[in-house]
Design an enzyme around this catalytic site. Structure first.
Site, mmCIF file in Angstrom:
data_model
loop_
_atom_site.group_PDB
_atom_site.id
_atom_site.type_symbol
_atom_site.label_atom_id
_atom_site.label_comp_id
_atom_site.label_asym_id
_atom_site.label_seq_id
_atom_site.Cartn_x
_atom_site.Cartn_y
_atom_site.Cartn_z
ATOM 1 N N GLY A 196 4.035 33.336 -30.273
ATOM 2 C CA GLY A 196 4.980 32.233 -30.311
ATOM 3 C C GLY A 196 6.248 32.512 -29.536
ATOM 4 O O GLY A 196 6.353 33.485 -28.795
ATOM 5 N N GLY A 246 13.082 35.023 -26.815
ATOM 6 C CA GLY A 246 11.937 35.872 -26.512
ATOM 7 C C GLY A 246 10.641 35.112 -26.685
ATOM 8 O O GLY A 246 10.567 34.122 -27.423
ATOM 9 N N VAL A 304 10.690 32.484 -29.751
ATOM 10 C CA VAL A 304 11.879 32.539 -30.599
ATOM 11 C C VAL A 304 13.042 31.897 -29.856
ATOM 12 O O VAL A 304 13.305 32.221 -28.692
ATOM 13 C CB VAL A 304 12.235 33.997 -30.986
ATOM 14 C CG1 VAL A 304 13.470 34.017 -31.880
ATOM 15 C CG2 VAL A 304 11.062 34.664 -31.693
ATOM 16 N N ASP A 354 2.657 45.401 -37.306
ATOM 17 C CA ASP A 354 2.966 45.300 -35.875
ATOM 18 C C ASP A 354 4.320 45.953 -35.582
ATOM 19 O O ASP A 354 5.185 45.372 -34.929
ATOM 20 C CB ASP A 354 2.974 43.835 -35.437
ATOM 21 C CG ASP A 354 2.815 43.683 -33.922
ATOM 22 O OD1 ASP A 354 2.384 44.658 -33.268
ATOM 23 O OD2 ASP A 354 3.112 42.599 -33.397
#
Length: 426
Positions: free
Chosen positions: A145, A140, A147, A263
């Site tokens: 950033g 993802g 992953v 988040d």
């Protein structure tokens, strides 16, 4: 005559390949408040620069502190071998990223075997685990950033997060948060296994969760992964809601230091093969010092999930996560994204606002997902769940303030009771 002979390369020289380290460290490093490009040169690059007349220059940087032209490395590094320069650069990053503070904690933890400790990985371990961060291993990508899926030599599969930036002023907070998260042991929170501090921006290693995100299942037609089917029936959705609420309640009140996620959203809720929810991605999270209930902090989060009260005051409390949970509850019931595009008005509508208006106007059935709207008995139960969601995201039209009448702990208990009620009905 011996002085005039060409020097033959030794066996050790022959074994050392040219390391094109400019490819490994071609990003920016903060030095003295400015961003400078790191340029670690391979031997072949050094020979090329020598032929073209480029050299080490030190005039404007002051004698021995000069640097190779085009490089931010100190002049004293330029005479070292590429391997030594790489080691020094890794050490520099390690210290900048709080490695010494983390090592001190690990040394103290050795005498406390009951405490789980965070593992420090080398950059080489992670590069090999991800096949040098090959695009085929990307799980993802987001604004903060990427992953990657990683496989260690032991065949252990992990998720490796490479962030884009790192706030140097918050390194202490980053290390302390990593220490706290590594000790979190909850079935509905993704486990932080370790980190790598040898790179410019720290890399985090998490347990690997197999079944994608909650958002990819709820909004499969909008997802990049079109193959994921929408299989979430009402009972499964409520189970997931209860698990999310339980995880947030744990983070808010049962860890050694309270953690506010900041988040919470469906794309940060992972599902395993049994559709067990796992709260993930703590990149924006903050620790709340013991004795405090709130922090004044910069705005961070995702539009549609952001607590309006936090937007106005910048005061971060656990109610910010509670509001986001209310939005997720509305998503689970409607199958809609937090921001809905209205074709008629050609504008975007906030799901929380739309959801509250539908409940108030008693037209909830219009926005329920097809797999949620059932027979009358179950619909009455769904209305109760909708009432909880409204309670968490409701905004007073007169005062302009939000009311979070409850906690995630209470929400978990309520939803669990609703699940039992639905089982009895069906």
């Amino acid at each position: 005559m011996s002085e005039m002979r060409d020097r033959r390369p030794s066996t050790s020289d022959a074994r050392q390949p040219d390391l094109d380290l400019t490819l490994l460290f071609g990003s920016t490093v903060s030095a003295g408040g400015e961003s400078e490009r790191v340029c670690v040169l391979s031997r072949s690059e050094e020979r090329r620069r020598k032929r073209s007349g480029q050299r080490c220059v030190g005039d404007q940087f002051g004698g021995d502190e000069g640097r190779l032209e085009g490089s931010s490395l100190p002049r004293r590094w330029c005479g070292a071998s590429p391997r030594k320069r790489l080691i020094k650069l890794k050490r520099r990053f390690f210290e900048q990223n709080g490695g010494i503070l983390l090592q001190q904690h690990l040394n103290l933890s050795r005498h406390k075997p009951a405490i789980e400790v965070i593992k420090i990985y080398s950059s080489e371990e992670l590069k090999k685990a991800t096949n040098y961060y090959d695009n085929s291993n990307i799980l993802g990508q987001g604004a903060n950033g990427t992953v990657y899926k990683g496989v260690f030599r032991s065949n252990k599969i992990v998720a490796i997060k490479r962030s884009k930036t790192c706030d140097r002023s918050q390194i202490g907070e980053f290390i302390n948060k990593g220490i706290v998260l590594s000790q979190v042991n909850h079935r509905n929170v993704v486990k932080l296994l370790g980190c790598c501090l040898e790179t410019e921006v720290p890399v985090l290693v998490y347990e690997f969760i197999t079944n994608g995100t909650l958002g990819s299942h709820l909004h499969a037609n909008r997802s990049l992964n079109q193959s994921l089917p929408i299989t979430l029936k009402l009972q499964m959705r409520l189970k997931i809601a209860a698990e999310i609420a339980g995880a947030l309640a744990y983070l808010h009140s049962e860890t050694c230091m309270p953690i506010i996620h900041r988040d919470v959203k469906t794309s940060n809720i992972l599902l395993d093969d049994n559709f067990t929810a796992k709260v993930a991605d703590f990149g924006a999270s903050r620790l709340i010092p013991l004795g405090q209930t709130q922090l004044t902090t910069l705005l961070q989060g995702t539009i549609g999930y952001l607590d309006p009260e936090f937007l106005y005051s910048s005061e971060l409390t656990d109610k910010s996560d509670v509001y986001s949970f209310g939005v997720i509850l509305a998503e689970l019931l409607t199958g809609k994204t937090p921001l809905i595009f209205d074709e008629g008005r050609k504008s975007t509508v906030n799901l929380a606002v739309y959801f509250v208006s539908c409940v108030e106007e008693e037209c909830l059935h219009k926005i329920l997902d097809d797999q949620v709207a059932m027979e009358d008995e179950v619909f009455e139960v769904v209305k109760q769940v909708a009432g909880v969601a409204v309670m968490y995201v409701f905004k007073d039209k007169k005062g302009g303030t939000t009311y979070h009448e409850g906690s995630c702990s209470r929400a978990r208990s309520f939803v669990q009771n609703v699940i039992l009620l639905i089982k009895n009905i069906t």
